[in-house]
Design a protein around this motif. Structure first.
Motif, PDB file in Angstrom:
ATOM      1  N   ALA A  73       2.987   1.612  -5.288  1.00  0.00           N
ATOM      2  CA  ALA A  73       3.467   1.198  -4.123  1.00  0.00           C
ATOM      3  C   ALA A  73       4.645   2.367  -3.424  1.00  0.00           C
ATOM      4  O   ALA A  73       4.541   2.784  -2.318  1.00  0.00           O
ATOM      5  CB  ALA A  73       4.108   0.019  -3.973  1.00  0.00           C
ATOM      6  N   LEU A  74       5.433   2.583  -4.253  1.00  0.00           N
ATOM      7  CA  LEU A  74       6.559   3.576  -3.968  1.00  0.00           C
ATOM      8  C   LEU A  74       6.212   4.915  -3.665  1.00  0.00           C
ATOM      9  O   LEU A  74       6.207   5.710  -2.633  1.00  0.00           O
ATOM     10  CB  LEU A  74       7.729   3.583  -4.978  1.00  0.00           C
ATOM     11  CG  LEU A  74       8.577   2.322  -5.063  1.00  0.00           C
ATOM     12  CD1 LEU A  74       9.412   2.481  -6.220  1.00  0.00           C
ATOM     13  CD2 LEU A  74       9.309   2.069  -3.918  1.00  0.00           C
ATOM     14  N   ARG A  75       4.919   5.345  -4.623  1.00  0.00           N
ATOM     15  CA  ARG A  75       4.407   6.639  -4.261  1.00  0.00           C
ATOM     16  C   ARG A  75       3.540   6.689  -2.990  1.00  0.00           C
ATOM     17  O   ARG A  75       3.562   7.755  -2.482  1.00  0.00           O
ATOM     18  CB  ARG A  75       3.434   6.899  -5.495  1.00  0.00           C
ATOM     19  CG  ARG A  75       3.971   7.362  -6.834  1.00  0.00           C
ATOM     20  CD  ARG A  75       3.128   7.604  -7.822  1.00  0.00           C
ATOM     21  NE  ARG A  75       3.473   7.855  -9.105  1.00  0.00           N
ATOM     22  CZ  ARG A  75       3.381   6.873 -10.125  1.00  0.00           C
ATOM     23  NH1 ARG A  75       2.500   5.920  -9.954  1.00  0.00           N
ATOM     24  NH2 ARG A  75       3.855   6.970 -11.160  1.00  0.00           N
ATOM     25  N   GLU A  76       3.061   5.736  -2.533  1.00  0.00           N
ATOM     26  CA  GLU A  76       2.347   5.419  -1.244  1.00  0.00           C
ATOM     27  C   GLU A  76       3.200   5.826  -0.305  1.00  0.00           C
ATOM     28  O   GLU A  76       3.089   6.201   0.810  1.00  0.00           O
ATOM     29  CB  GLU A  76       1.721   4.063  -1.252  1.00  0.00           C
ATOM     30  CG  GLU A  76       0.210   3.825  -2.170  1.00  0.00           C
ATOM     31  CD  GLU A  76      -0.222   2.820  -1.976  1.00  0.00           C
ATOM     32  OE1 GLU A  76       0.075   1.869  -1.534  1.00  0.00           O
ATOM     33  OE2 GLU A  76      -1.283   2.404  -2.931  1.00  0.00           O
ATOM     34  N   LEU A  77       4.423   4.865  -0.573  1.00  0.00           N
ATOM     35  CA  LEU A  77       5.463   5.156   0.598  1.00  0.00           C
ATOM     36  C   LEU A  77       5.915   6.523   0.531  1.00  0.00           C
ATOM     37  O   LEU A  77       6.169   6.970   1.825  1.00  0.00           O
ATOM     38  CB  LEU A  77       6.807   4.125   0.370  1.00  0.00           C
ATOM     39  CG  LEU A  77       6.534   2.797   0.381  1.00  0.00           C
ATOM     40  CD1 LEU A  77       7.697   1.987  -0.131  1.00  0.00           C
ATOM     41  CD2 LEU A  77       6.412   2.439   1.871  1.00  0.00           C
ATOM     42  N   ARG A  78       6.058   7.104  -0.538  1.00  0.00           N
ATOM     43  CA  ARG A  78       6.594   8.636  -0.286  1.00  0.00           C
ATOM     44  C   ARG A  78       5.313   9.563   0.364  1.00  0.00           C
ATOM     45  O   ARG A  78       5.894  10.547   0.806  1.00  0.00           O
ATOM     46  CB  ARG A  78       7.030   9.271  -1.578  1.00  0.00           C
ATOM     47  CG  ARG A  78       7.596  10.469  -1.801  1.00  0.00           C
ATOM     48  CD  ARG A  78       8.070  10.845  -3.075  1.00  0.00           C
ATOM     49  NE  ARG A  78       7.041  10.822  -4.219  1.00  0.00           N
ATOM     50  CZ  ARG A  78       7.136  10.926  -5.502  1.00  0.00           C
ATOM     51  NH1 ARG A  78       8.175  11.079  -5.988  1.00  0.00           N
ATOM     52  NH2 ARG A  78       6.095  10.948  -6.379  1.00  0.00           N
ATOM     53  N   SER A  79       4.298   9.258   0.268  1.00  0.00           N
ATOM     54  CA  SER A  79       3.194   9.979   0.776  1.00  0.00           C
ATOM     55  C   SER A  79       3.057   9.777   2.097  1.00  0.00           C
ATOM     56  O   SER A  79       2.245  10.638   2.780  1.00  0.00           O
ATOM     57  CB  SER A  79       2.044   9.751  -0.280  1.00  0.00           C
ATOM     58  OG  SER A  79       1.272   8.524   0.182  1.00  0.00           O
TER      59      SER A  79
END
Length: 615
Positions: A412-418
């Motif tokens: 989920a955090l990777r999606e936020l960063r992208s």
């Protein structure tokens, strides 16, 4: 040669099918996997249900749901084991499926559990088939039993586990002088009341059945006194239909006069008359337990380094180290010729390892004691091995419960960063991280728990003071009440540790009821059970019970073996692990007590912490 296990697998993802095949093959499960995709294919396959041994079903498919698949299977193939294999099924939904007839469930994130679940389901199905076959032949067996009962020279009485008389023969009536009208209601209570004026201990019959109700596979025996110096030798053994124990078979014979203490000591070790002298020469001390009386040769205390010979059962138990008393209790409860190792206290206060033997006879118990060497080293190594195994199990459970939420949170955090994430992704990641943190905090608290700093306390007063804390933990929708027993003996406990353990049980009860329903706290007293030669001994110390009871759905039989596993939970949030029962059990053990679960068929769960009462 055994044929492969035939599995019908309802699944819409080909990759998952290949993964299941590979998992079963790696666990050496010889099987033929028939894959169907969709409702029509599933219905077509179940037209011939005898072609399969197990049904494996994904809970969520595009055109058929898990509930419908289960309903179809129970209607068309009620005897086939049904196992859900899904990646998205919470514990609450899984428990409901088990109630409706599913055999078990396995998460796709825990595929190593699949092979044991399939094996256990097949074994349960085989047992159920055997039980049906046994029930089908019951009428024929009953006729043969009647003929056998009347042809034997022994008095026979067959009783079920509830104390109802299933069968008897006329020899039993004539031996005990019982008229037919007393037997007509087929109730053991009535027979015991009639015999109350004849037997020296008429209640022994009823006690025999009641004591063996929870240990129905054990054999026992004893001697009952009749007027005129007559004695009847009674033996009891399990009555089985197929693999299931359904009652007890009691047989009665005219008994010879009782042996003298000297004859009993000579009989220890196989009836050899010279055994006592030879045993003492080899520093083996025989003993006999008749009722509460202990018989030991005069030379025995000197050989064992005792101050004096034990005179009764309490003295014999007092010789043992407190941690080893349970081995003696288990030996008394088991069948003939049982041995165990235990530490014994000498007159100078030191502990020495000894080897004990226990043999059950009609007149009581016989055994021997011998000092041994090297036993302490072997037992310490075994204890270390068990501790390491427990640590590995707890570590594995902790990894399973934290790795999943952490991986999902990172995604989920990777999606936020992208920049591709939805607005709710941050909340989801936060919740997952909180779940992992809470699980790790529970593990930290349990690992940091010290040995209890016990002090004598009144159990009722302690529970009264715990009640406000319990009401806070339960919340406004779960009213908490307390029923004190009154006049209880004190117990030695660490107030902080016991409050934490009871608090965890209250939280478990609240979650089991979905946050709504009454919780009852109670205290009770459990007395030692009277001992009688030939019967099973009960607990040797009075114990106090601290109980937490809820009115939730209870724990299904399929899950009762797992509820004490670290981090296992049946709560609505499948991601959150629990240590409530584990913590309560460890606290009870640290206080010299134990933990019991009571899950009646009508629902609800009672968790009891049993603590030894102080004299």
């Amino acid at each position: 040669m055994n044929r492969p296990t035939r599995i019908l697998y309802l699944e819409d993802q080909p990759l998952d099918v290949e993964l299941v095949k590979a998992t079963l093959a790696s666990d050496y499960v010889d099987c033929d996997l028939a894959w169907v995709n969709g409702r029509d294919a599933y219905l077509s396959a179940l037209q011939d249900p005898w072609n399969y041994d197990v049904l494996l079903v994904d809970y969520s498919l595009p055109d058929i749901g898990g509930d419908e698949a289960l309903e179809i299977a129970r209607r068309t193939a009620p005897d086939l084991p049904f196992i859900f294999l899904s990646g998205h099924i919470g514990d609450e939904r899984a428990v409901e499926c088990l109630r409706r007839g599913a055999t078990d469930y396995v998460l796709k994130t825990n595929l190593p559990r699949l092979a044991p679940v399939v094996s256990r389901a097949l074994e349960e199905a085989r047992e159920a088939a055997a039980r049906k076959a046994a029930e089908a032949s019951h009428a024929r067996v009953a006729a043969l039993l009647r003929a056998a009962l009347e042809s034997t020279s022994e008095g026979i009485l067959v009783v079920d586990l509830a104390g109802r008389i299933s069968a008897y023969n006329r020899k039993f009536l004539s031996m005990c002088g019982i008229p037919e009208f007393v037997m007509a209601p087929m109730q053991l209570d009535g027979v015991v009341q009639y015999l109350d004026g004849q037997f020296g201990d008429a209640s022994a019959l009823l006690e025999e059945v009641r004591l063996l109700k929870n240990q129905s596979d054990r054999e026992a025996g004893g001697v009952l006194a009749l007027p005129g110096n007559r004695t009847i030798r009674e033996s009891s053994r399990p009555h089985k239909i197929g693999p299931e124990t359904v009652g007890r078979v009691l047989s009665f014979q005219e008994a010879a006069p009782r042996e003298t203490p000297q004859e009993l000591l000579k009989g220890v070790g196989g009836g050899r008359s010279a055994f006592t002298a030879a045993a003492l020469a080899a520093r083996i001390v025989p003993w006999v337990l008749q009722g509460e009386r202990v018989i030991m040769p005069d030379a025995g205390p000197g050989i064992l380094g005792l101050e004096k010979a034990p005179e009764d059962l309490a003295d014999l138990v007092a010789l043992l180290h407190p941690d080893d008393v349970r081995f003696f209790q288990e030996a008394l409860e088991r069948s003939l010729n049982v041995g165990f190792s235990a530490r014994m206290r000498r007159r100078d206060g030191s502990w020495v390892w000894t080897r004990w033997s226990v043999d059950r006879g009609m007149e009581g118990y016989r055994g021997s004691i011998q000092e041994i060497v090297e036993e302490a080293w072997r037992r310490d190594r075994e204890l270390e091995r068990r501790q390491m195994a427990g640590a590995r199990l707890a570590t594995q459970a902790l990894a399973w419960r934290t790795l999943g939420p952490l991986q999902d949170a990172l995604e989920a955090l990777r999606e936020l960063r992208s920049g591709k994430a939805e607005p709710a992704a941050l909340d989801r990641a936060t919740n997952l991280l909180e779940t992992a943190a809470a699980t790790l905090a529970q593990a930290r608290d349990l690992a940091a728990q010290d040995l209890p700093a016990a002090q004598p306390l009144d159990p009722d007063l302690f529970m009264e003071r715990f009640l406000p804390m319990a009401r806070i933990l339960a919340g406004p929708e779960c009213p908490v009440s307390f029923q004190p027993a009154g006049n209880l003996p004190p117990v030695a406990l660490d107030p902080a540790q016991m409050r934490a353990a009871l608090g965890a049980l209250v939280e478990n009860a609240r979650e089991a009821m979905g946050g709504r329903g009454p919780i009852r706290l109670a205290t009770r007293l459990l007395f030692p059970r009277a001992h009688r030669p030939g019967s099973l001994p009960g607990p040797m110390r009075t114990r106090v019970i601290l109980e937490v009871q809820d009115e939730g759905p209870g724990i299904p039989p399929a899950l009762r073996e797992r509820v004490l596993e670290p981090f296992f939970t049946t709560g609505p949030d499948a991601q959150r692990g629990g240590l409530g029962l584990t913590r309560a059990r460890e606290t009870a053990l640290a206080h010299g007590g134990s933990l019991q679960l009571d899950c009646p068929p009508e629902g609800g769960t009672a968790v009891r912490i049993l603590l030894p009462a102080l004299a």
